[in-house]
Design a protein around this motif. Structure first.
Motif, PDB file in Angstrom:
ATOM      1  N   ASP A 156       0.820  -1.211   0.000  1.00  0.00           N
ATOM      2  CA  ASP A 156       0.000   0.000   0.000  1.00  0.00           C
ATOM      3  C   ASP A 156       0.853   1.260   0.000  1.00  0.00           C
ATOM      4  N   ASP A 199      -1.744  -1.933  -3.838  1.00  0.00           N
ATOM      5  CA  ASP A 199      -3.084  -2.087  -3.300  1.00  0.00           C
ATOM      6  C   ASP A 199      -2.939  -2.380  -1.812  1.00  0.00           C
ATOM      7  N   ARG A 200      -4.038  -2.429  -1.119  1.00  0.00           N
ATOM      8  CA  ARG A 200      -4.020  -2.707   0.322  1.00  0.00           C
ATOM      9  C   ARG A 200      -4.728  -4.017   0.605  1.00  0.00           C
ATOM     10  N   THR A 213      -8.020  -7.817  -1.466  1.00  0.00           N
ATOM     11  CA  THR A 213      -7.477  -6.456  -1.468  1.00  0.00           C
ATOM     12  C   THR A 213      -8.586  -5.417  -1.531  1.00  0.00           C
ATOM     13  N   THR A 228       4.060  -6.891   7.037  1.00  0.00           N
ATOM     14  CA  THR A 228       3.359  -5.609   7.134  1.00  0.00           C
ATOM     15  C   THR A 228       4.075  -4.578   7.990  1.00  0.00           C
TER      16      THR A 228
END
Length: 511
Positions: A156, A199-200, A213, A228
């Motif tokens: 992200d 993207d997250r 996502t 993360t």
């Protein structure tokens, strides 16, 4: 042994007497425009590139251990046989050369092709969440082994993977350009390389073995690597939500700080952490007035002890940094910080160096086992960095792993350690079975002073000092439970490398 006495390096095309390279020696010389390192180990002469491919450190000032040469600056490791960068932070290999010993003379005759590493088994579909140290290192190792196309890295962050250490050091201080922070060449995350998905990740479907996502993709995986990282903490203090108050974690954060420093005159750093003090040094390099505010009586004393902490404080004070120690910030009105004694510190730019917290929200929502708070929190993993659900691993700041030397679970927030955990998981996916046993390591730069720290100690109370801390030439050993647990050094790089190598062997034997 390193040949560092003269700027005049021997020409290896002409050769050197065999007696100039006794057993265990390393000598740097040249072959045309190339810098070459000659070594003799177990009677055999080898020739490899002389400069670390990470930041150019002279490898002749490093050590050789276990068939690898170790860099003196940031502890990268290279295979003597193949030149491969087998331990981060370096990724690019060293060139290898043909060396011949005949009639009492050693010459280097040219480059040689190193043997290719066997590719290992197929890892299947691999999804990596997080483009920081561990995530990129894992993807890079798999790509190096020929499996790049099997990897999707979900990040992200708007930027491709970059060296986060530059954010508080070289880039922030103005000594390096933005493009120098990037970890991979342009095009690495294209074509046959790993896919970089900006993207997250919003959820993990463990039953379907898919990552969901924010953009609506469902990414199937055979192996999932959670990298993360951690997020900076912002204390609940009135005014800390103002635009002039910054945290530093990402390259975008560094961009914002650099822009703010362009118009700021007085910078206040809240927290005498490593990041906080590195920011202070960077702002001094940009000719800003800097004040550090912290509740600690001595900076970094909890990690390095009072003697080294006072030394670091003195290094900063010599550059004009002011310290307000033993004080808490109670507010910021946009023009000044208010402290708990009622005093005020003028500041038009505030930087928070008040710690981070592991980003465990995805793992927690998916039901993965988390480590206890007294273990540092994070995702609980086993000796192979595997989490509690099949096929899932965690690396870096978010992972709490069993340390083989101490027998305790650790969560370590070090850049190189995260990279090496990512590389370890990649090797495991390719078929390796040995548990993770690498010694934690970090470095911290303060103007021209560099500190190196290997191992892990929860406290600096039991410390044995060698050398002169006040003169910046020392080695400090920190003990826990009757054993040497960590070592901090300044101007004693070989000692740091030797201890790290010994503890690596000890950890591997214990694991």
């Amino acid at each position: 042994m390193a040949d560092t006495r003269s700027e005049e390096k021997p020409d290896f095309a002409r050769g050197i007497p065999s007696g100039d390279l006794p057993e265990g020696a390393m000598v740097e010389g040249t072959l045309g425009a190339d810098k070459v390192l000659l070594l003799r180990r177990d009677g055999a002469v080898r020739a490899i590139g002389a400069r670390c491919t990470h930041l150019g450190a002279p490898l002749a000032k490093g050590i050789v251990a276990g068939g690898e040469v170790r860099c003196p600056w940031h502890h990268a490791r290279f295979s003597l046989e193949t030149g491969e960068a087998v331990g981060a932070p370096a990724f690019d290999p060293l060139p290898c050369y043909r060396a011949e010993e005949r009639d009492g003379r050693i010459t280097v005759t040219g480059r040689r092709e190193a043997a290719a590493r066997p590719p290992g088994r197929s890892p299947g579909k691999v999804v990596v969440i997080g483009g920081g140290a561990g995530g990129h290192a894992c993807a890079e190792w798999l790509a190096r082994a020929g499996h790049g196309a099997a990897v999707t890295l979900v990040s992200d962050d708007p930027d491709p993977p970059y060296d986060r250490t530059f954010c508080s050091k070289q880039y922030l201080s103005g000594k390096a350009k933005r493009e120098a922070t990037l970890l991979a060449p342009e095009g690495f995350y294209q074509g046959e390389g790993p896919r970089l998905l900006r993207d997250r990740a919003v959820s993990l479907d463990l039953g379907a073995e898919e990552v969901v996502t924010a953009g609506g993709e469902r990414l199937p995986y055979d192996a999932l690597v959670i990298a993360t990282g951690a997020a900076p903490l912002r204390p609940d203090v009135p005014g800390f939500d103002r635009p002039a108050v910054h945290t530093l974690r990402s390259l975008a954060d560094a961009d914002a700080l650099i822009a703010a420093a362009g118009t700021a005159r007085k910078v206040a750093v809240v927290g005498a952490s490593f990041i906080g003090l590195e920011v202070a040094a960077a702002m001094v390099a940009r000719e800003r007035s800097v004040t550090v505010v912290a509740p600690d009586a001595v900076p970094l004393a909890k990690v390095l002890g009072e003697a080294v902490g006072r030394f670091v404080q003195g290094v900063h004070e010599e550059k004009g940094v002011a310290f307000r120690l033993g004080r808490e910030v109670t507010g910021f009105d946009g023009e000044a910080l208010t402290l708990d004694d009622g005093s005020r510190i003028a500041a038009d730019l505030v930087v928070l160096g008040t710690g981070v917290a592991p980003r465990t929200d995805l793992a927690e929502a998916a039901g993965l086992t988390l480590a206890d708070e007294d273990e540092g929190g994070g995702i609980a993993v086993d000796g192979n960095l595997a989490a509690s659900a099949p096929g899932i691993y965690a690396v870096g700041d978010v992972a709490a792993y069993p340390d083989p030397r101490s027998g305790r679970r650790l969560r370590v927030e070090h850049w190189v350690h995260a990279q090496r955990q990512g590389q370890h998981v990649a090797r495991a996916l390719l078929g390796a079975t040995a548990p993770f046993a690498e010694t934690p390591f970090f470095w911290s730069g303060h103007y021209g002073t560099s500190l190196r720290y290997v191992g892990h100690a929860a406290s600096a109370e039991d410390a044995r000092i060698e050398g002169d801390v006040g003169k910046g030439d020392f080695a400090v050993t920190y003990r826990e439970d009757g054993r040497d647990a960590a070592l901090a050094t300044c101007k004693r790089d070989q000692r740091s490398l030797e201890v790290e190598a010994a503890w690596d062997r000890e950890g591997a034997a214990a694991g």
